[in-house]
Write a protein that holds these residues in place. Structure first.
Motif, short mmCIF file in Angstrom:
data_model
loop_
_atom_site.label_atom_id
_atom_site.label_comp_id
_atom_site.label_asym_id
_atom_site.label_seq_id
_atom_site.Cartn_x
_atom_site.Cartn_y
_atom_site.Cartn_z
N LYS A 157 0.86 -1.17 0.00
CA LYS A 157 0.00 0.00 0.00
C LYS A 157 0.90 1.22 0.00
O LYS A 157 1.51 1.56 1.02
CB LYS A 157 -0.92 0.00 1.22
CG LYS A 157 -1.96 1.11 1.19
CD LYS A 157 -2.91 1.03 2.37
CE LYS A 157 -3.98 2.12 2.24
NZ LYS A 157 -4.90 2.12 3.40
N VAL A 158 1.00 1.88 -1.14
CA VAL A 158 2.03 2.90 -1.36
C VAL A 158 1.43 4.13 -2.02
O VAL A 158 0.29 4.12 -2.50
CB VAL A 158 3.17 2.34 -2.25
CG1 VAL A 158 3.88 1.19 -1.56
CG2 VAL A 158 2.61 1.87 -3.60
N LYS A 159 2.22 5.20 -2.05
CA LYS A 159 1.83 6.39 -2.79
C LYS A 159 1.97 6.16 -4.29
O LYS A 159 2.95 5.56 -4.73
CB LYS A 159 2.70 7.58 -2.38
CG LYS A 159 2.55 8.01 -0.94
CD LYS A 159 3.48 9.18 -0.64
CE LYS A 159 3.33 9.65 0.80
NZ LYS A 159 4.23 10.79 1.09
N SER A 186 -4.25 9.26 -2.59
CA SER A 186 -3.10 9.35 -1.69
C SER A 186 -2.36 8.02 -1.53
O SER A 186 -1.14 7.99 -1.46
CB SER A 186 -3.52 9.87 -0.31
OG SER A 186 -4.38 8.96 0.33
N ARG A 187 -3.09 6.91 -1.45
CA ARG A 187 -2.47 5.59 -1.36
C ARG A 187 -3.22 4.62 -2.26
O ARG A 187 -4.42 4.77 -2.47
CB ARG A 187 -2.47 5.04 0.07
CG ARG A 187 -1.77 5.89 1.13
CD ARG A 187 -0.28 5.99 0.89
NE ARG A 187 0.42 6.53 2.04
CZ ARG A 187 0.46 7.83 2.35
NH1 ARG A 187 -0.17 8.71 1.61
NH2 ARG A 187 1.16 8.24 3.41
N ASN A 188 -2.49 3.61 -2.74
CA ASN A 188 -3.11 2.57 -3.54
C ASN A 188 -2.30 1.30 -3.37
O ASN A 188 -1.15 1.34 -2.91
CB ASN A 188 -3.19 2.98 -5.02
CG ASN A 188 -4.39 2.39 -5.72
OD1 ASN A 188 -4.94 1.37 -5.29
ND2 ASN A 188 -4.81 3.01 -6.80
N ILE A 189 -2.88 0.17 -3.72
CA ILE A 189 -2.19 -1.11 -3.59
C ILE A 189 -1.62 -1.50 -4.94
O ILE A 189 -2.36 -1.62 -5.93
CB ILE A 189 -3.16 -2.20 -3.08
CG1 ILE A 189 -3.65 -1.83 -1.67
CG2 ILE A 189 -2.48 -3.57 -3.06
CD1 ILE A 189 -4.70 -2.75 -1.12
N LYS A 210 -3.94 -2.05 -8.29
CA LYS A 210 -5.26 -2.68 -8.28
C LYS A 210 -5.68 -2.83 -6.82
O LYS A 210 -5.04 -3.56 -6.07
CB LYS A 210 -5.22 -4.06 -8.94
CG LYS A 210 -4.97 -4.04 -10.44
CD LYS A 210 -4.82 -5.45 -10.99
CE LYS A 210 -6.16 -6.15 -11.11
NZ LYS A 210 -6.97 -5.66 -12.24
N ASN A 211 -6.73 -2.12 -6.43
CA ASN A 211 -7.18 -2.18 -5.04
C ASN A 211 -8.05 -3.43 -4.83
O ASN A 211 -9.17 -3.36 -4.34
CB ASN A 211 -7.95 -0.91 -4.67
CG ASN A 211 -8.09 -0.73 -3.18
OD1 ASN A 211 -7.41 -1.39 -2.39
ND2 ASN A 211 -8.99 0.14 -2.80
N TRP A 212 -7.47 -4.55 -5.17
CA TRP A 212 -8.22 -5.81 -5.17
C TRP A 212 -8.62 -6.28 -3.77
O TRP A 212 -9.76 -6.71 -3.56
CB TRP A 212 -7.39 -6.88 -5.89
CG TRP A 212 -7.91 -8.27 -5.73
CD1 TRP A 212 -9.11 -8.75 -6.18
CD2 TRP A 212 -7.27 -9.36 -5.07
NE1 TRP A 212 -9.25 -10.07 -5.85
CE2 TRP A 212 -8.13 -10.47 -5.17
CE3 TRP A 212 -6.04 -9.50 -4.42
CZ2 TRP A 212 -7.79 -11.70 -4.62
CZ3 TRP A 212 -5.71 -10.72 -3.88
CH2 TRP A 212 -6.59 -11.82 -3.98
N SER A 220 -8.90 -10.15 -11.64
CA SER A 220 -8.88 -9.78 -13.06
C SER A 220 -9.91 -8.71 -13.40
O SER A 220 -9.72 -7.94 -14.36
CB SER A 220 -9.11 -11.02 -13.93
OG SER A 220 -10.38 -11.60 -13.64
N ASN A 221 -10.98 -8.62 -12.60
CA ASN A 221 -12.02 -7.64 -12.89
C ASN A 221 -11.89 -6.36 -12.06
O ASN A 221 -12.71 -5.45 -12.20
CB ASN A 221 -13.40 -8.26 -12.64
CG ASN A 221 -13.74 -9.33 -13.66
OD1 ASN A 221 -13.35 -9.24 -14.82
ND2 ASN A 221 -14.44 -10.37 -13.22
N THR A 222 -10.87 -6.31 -11.20
CA THR A 222 -10.68 -5.10 -10.39
C THR A 222 -10.17 -3.96 -11.26
O THR A 222 -9.37 -4.16 -12.18
CB THR A 222 -9.66 -5.38 -9.26
OG1 THR A 222 -10.09 -6.49 -8.50
CG2 THR A 222 -9.55 -4.18 -8.35
N ASP A 223 -10.62 -2.75 -10.97
CA ASP A 223 -10.23 -1.58 -11.75
C ASP A 223 -8.73 -1.34 -11.66
O ASP A 223 -8.11 -1.57 -10.62
CB ASP A 223 -10.99 -0.36 -11.25
CG ASP A 223 -12.49 -0.57 -11.25
OD1 ASP A 223 -13.00 -1.11 -12.24
OD2 ASP A 223 -13.15 -0.21 -10.26
#
Length: 424
Positions: A157-159, A186-189, A210-212, A220-223
């Motif tokens: 989980k990073v910038k 601000s953060r995403n996986i 991908k914030n799965w 596979s379907n995660t944005d």
């Protein structure tokens, strides 16, 4: 219950104040080779602060790993004064204290042959959180793996690698709050690759996110989100006392559940959203950013611009933008040392007993208004004073004017914000 949290944070600040070789004054990992940005424990100030001996309890080391506790308590007072048009647009905005941040971090190295770095932080979400939100949450969970002398891989989980305001320590910028919030997360996986060229004069970084884990969809379907940032130092003189930083960033974001919404508050963590597109039925958005920082000893100018293209399903492509220009002058002569690994200017380190005094001014705007989408235009004008009292303490005061052009009227909000922070 919320009063109890204020008491707890105030007590922590008091204990830290009394707990008098140093460590980072940043909220993210820093590279040990960038010695110019690290705290200098040889300095003494009129305000006592943490010392290596006094904070020995906060770090440990063995043959397998190192670990150090870090803290980032930030306390604000926000006063808002509105005209009637502003109240009609966004409602009456309260004036009160706010726990802007109450973060606890642990960072260090895992002692492989080529050591890995890690950062984990948890944070109290503040009094402005929604009623159904958790009090605490994980802000960072980052692992950094060196791939070569000039490259590394970050994951967790990073910038994201987009927007100068976001990639470094926001608490150590001249201005108190980020202005370009509508255009970044601000953060995403995800995973980030970084590469450095020409003795770190050029940096390349790109990320896939991908914030799965937080989604009810399959992997596979995660944005998807894709970001990239390229920076350079076309001017670098007098060991970094004079430099020019330039950069360009790209960000592509799939719409979550076919919805994209851009919004931002009015330079304060406690206000309502002033500019707000509402939910747009869309497939994706694309963002382009440009950044430039001029630094001449104790004077600097930071400029940034973001342009957004949102591909709506019923209104075609809608375009939005934001920008700011910040000028800073440090009266006591210090400057922000530049971190060539982060491609970012870090915290002012005061050299005198009475700390470093900085005056700054900023103009900027978020434009979320089109013929079809009426999110408004918020123009900002800010004048502030920062006192970098020690290597870790900072206090500041900023006066700002926000002119919101929305619904055919212009609402005016004058705001006064006071901040005290201790970043260890």
């Amino acid at each position: 219950m919320r009063k109890n949290y204020i008491l707890k944070i105030t007590l922590l600040l008091f204990l830290f104040f009394l707990s008098s070789k140093s460590f980072s004054q940043h909220t993210d990992l820093v590279d040990d080779s960038q010695t110019q940005i690290l705290a200098d424990s040889t300095k003494n100030y009129i305000i006592p602060d943490a010392t290596s001996k006094g904070m020995k309890w906060s770090r440990t080391e063995n043959k397998w790993f190192t670990a150090k506790l870090g803290f980032a308590p930030i306390l604000d007072y926000n006063a808002n004064f509105q005209n009637q048009d502003s109240k009609n647009q966004v409602g009456k905005q309260e004036s009160r204290f706010d726990i802007r941040s109450a973060r606890v971090m642990v960072s260090g190295k895992i002692n492989f042959k080529n050591p890995w770095k890690y950062l984990i932080s948890v944070e109290y979400k503040g009094l402005d959180r929604p009623d159904d939100a958790n009090n605490f949450g994980i802000t960072d969970f980052k692992i950094v793996i060196p791939l070569s002398e000039n490259s590394e891989l970050d994951f967790g989980k990073v910038k994201e690698t987009f927007v100068y305001e976001m990639v470094g320590d926001a608490a150590n910028l001249p201005q108190f709050e980020r202005l370009l919030n509508p255009f970044f997360n601000s953060r995403n996986i995800g995973v980030i690759y970084r590469h450095y060229l020409l003795n770190d004069r050029i940096s390349l970084s790109g990320g896939v996110f991908k914030n799965w884990p937080a989604s009810d969809k399959s992997f596979s379907n995660t944005d998807n989100t894709f970001t990239a940032r390229i920076t350079g130092l076309p001017k670098w003189q007098n060991d970094g006392k004079e430099f020019m930083h330039v950069g360009i960033g790209l960000r592509y974001v799939d719409a979550k559940n076919d919805i994209i919404r851009l919004k931002n508050k009015n330079e304060s963590n406690i206000t309502s959203a002033y500019v707000d597109t509402g939910n747009m039925n869309a497939s994706h958005q694309f963002n382009l950013s440009m950044e430039q920082l001029w630094s001449l000893d104790n004077f600097s100018v930071l400029m940034e611009y973001v342009h957004n293209w949102t591909a709506t399903n019923d209104l075609g492509t809608q375009q939005f933008s934001g920008y700011y220009v910040t000028g800073s002058y440090v009266l006591s002569g210090e400057q922000r040392p530049y971190d060539q690994k982060a491609a970012y200017a870090r915290r002012i380190k005061p050299t005198g007993k009475y700390g470093a005094w900085e005056i700054f001014a900023r103009v900027g705007a978020n434009d979320l208004e089109t013929k079809e989408i009426h999110g408004g235009v918020n123009n900002r004008y800010d004048l502030g004073l920062n006192w970098w009292a020690t290597q870790y303490w900072k206090a500041g005061l900023v006066y700002g004017i926000g002119n919101l052009e929305k619904d055919g009227i212009t609402g005016v909000t004058n705001n006064l914000q006071f901040r005290i922070q201790w970043i260890y």
